[in-house]
Design a protein around this motif. Structure first.
Motif, PDB file in Angstrom:
ATOM      1  N   UNK A 144      -2.813  10.641   4.357  1.00  0.00           N
ATOM      2  CA  UNK A 144      -3.175  12.019   4.450  1.00  0.00           C
ATOM      3  C   UNK A 144      -2.359  12.738   5.760  1.00  0.00           C
ATOM      4  N   UNK A 145      -2.079  12.022   6.861  1.00  0.00           N
ATOM      5  CA  UNK A 145      -1.362  12.478   8.154  1.00  0.00           C
ATOM      6  C   UNK A 145      -0.020  12.684   7.531  1.00  0.00           C
ATOM      7  N   UNK A 146       0.576  12.003   6.684  1.00  0.00           N
ATOM      8  CA  UNK A 146       2.040  11.980   6.437  1.00  0.00           C
ATOM      9  C   UNK A 146       2.019  12.971   5.342  1.00  0.00           C
ATOM     10  N   UNK A 147       1.191  13.323   4.449  1.00  0.00           N
ATOM     11  CA  UNK A 147       1.246  14.317   3.649  1.00  0.00           C
ATOM     12  C   UNK A 147       1.239  15.855   4.217  1.00  0.00           C
ATOM     13  N   UNK A 148       0.315  15.875   5.020  1.00  0.00           N
ATOM     14  CA  UNK A 148       0.178  17.173   5.871  1.00  0.00           C
ATOM     15  C   UNK A 148       1.181  17.600   6.626  1.00  0.00           C
ATOM     16  N   UNK A 149       1.991  16.641   7.082  1.00  0.00           N
ATOM     17  CA  UNK A 149       3.177  16.815   8.032  1.00  0.00           C
ATOM     18  C   UNK A 149       4.466  17.025   7.184  1.00  0.00           C
ATOM     19  N   UNK A 150       4.296  17.019   5.731  1.00  0.00           N
ATOM     20  CA  UNK A 150       5.503  17.118   4.654  1.00  0.00           C
ATOM     21  C   UNK A 150       6.005  16.225   4.269  1.00  0.00           C
ATOM     22  N   UNK A 151       5.692  14.870   4.814  1.00  0.00           N
ATOM     23  CA  UNK A 151       6.537  13.634   4.303  1.00  0.00           C
ATOM     24  C   UNK A 151       5.908  13.170   3.067  1.00  0.00           C
ATOM     25  N   UNK A 152       6.888  12.472   2.174  1.00  0.00           N
ATOM     26  CA  UNK A 152       6.305  12.201   1.044  1.00  0.00           C
ATOM     27  C   UNK A 152       6.378  10.644   0.955  1.00  0.00           C
ATOM     28  N   UNK A 153       5.106   9.765   1.339  1.00  0.00           N
ATOM     29  CA  UNK A 153       5.588   8.317   1.512  1.00  0.00           C
ATOM     30  C   UNK A 153       5.817   7.841   0.005  1.00  0.00           C
ATOM     31  N   UNK A 154       6.812   6.927   0.155  1.00  0.00           N
ATOM     32  CA  UNK A 154       6.951   6.121  -1.243  1.00  0.00           C
ATOM     33  C   UNK A 154       6.106   4.890  -1.492  1.00  0.00           C
ATOM     34  N   UNK A 155       6.189   4.763  -2.766  1.00  0.00           N
ATOM     35  CA  UNK A 155       5.163   3.560  -3.216  1.00  0.00           C
ATOM     36  C   UNK A 155       5.764   2.240  -3.196  1.00  0.00           C
ATOM     37  N   UNK A 156       5.053   1.166  -3.142  1.00  0.00           N
ATOM     38  CA  UNK A 156       5.719   0.091  -3.032  1.00  0.00           C
ATOM     39  C   UNK A 156       5.042  -0.693  -4.342  1.00  0.00           C
ATOM     40  N   UNK A 157       6.121  -1.260  -5.176  1.00  0.00           N
ATOM     41  CA  UNK A 157       5.565  -2.053  -6.291  1.00  0.00           C
ATOM     42  C   UNK A 157       4.860  -3.233  -5.934  1.00  0.00           C
TER      43      UNK A 157
END
Length: 89
Positions: free
Chosen positions: A35-48
């Protein structure tokens, strides 16, 4: 020392929480960090899942047992798949 001392509280539905928790898990992050990363404009990548990499490793083993030309082709494809999965170029 941890500098995060202020909390932000929001209300969500059960379904929304499940979805956000699942998205965080796919990225290998805690719910708070996601949530912190999304709120700060980052788009975390998923890991398979690790099983994907196990399959790619098995394909590499098979390629080693093939002829040079066939093995090189298999290795090139598994390298390409691995790059796509982990964000390589």
């Amino acid at each position: 020392m941890r500098n995060r001392t202020v909390g932000i509280n929001i209300r969500v539905t059960v379904t929304e929480k499940k979805k956000v928790t699942m998205l965080a898990r796919k990225c290998g992050l805690s719910l708070s960090e996601y949530l912190r990363q999304r709120a700060l404009g980052y788009e975390p990548g998923g890991h398979p899942p690790m099983e994907v990499f196990d399959v790619l490793d098995k394909l590499d083993e098979i390629a080693e047992q093939c002829s040079v030309q066939t093995g090189a082709g298999i290795n090139a494809q598994t390298d390409r798949m691995r790059d796509l999965l982990i964000g390589g170029n």
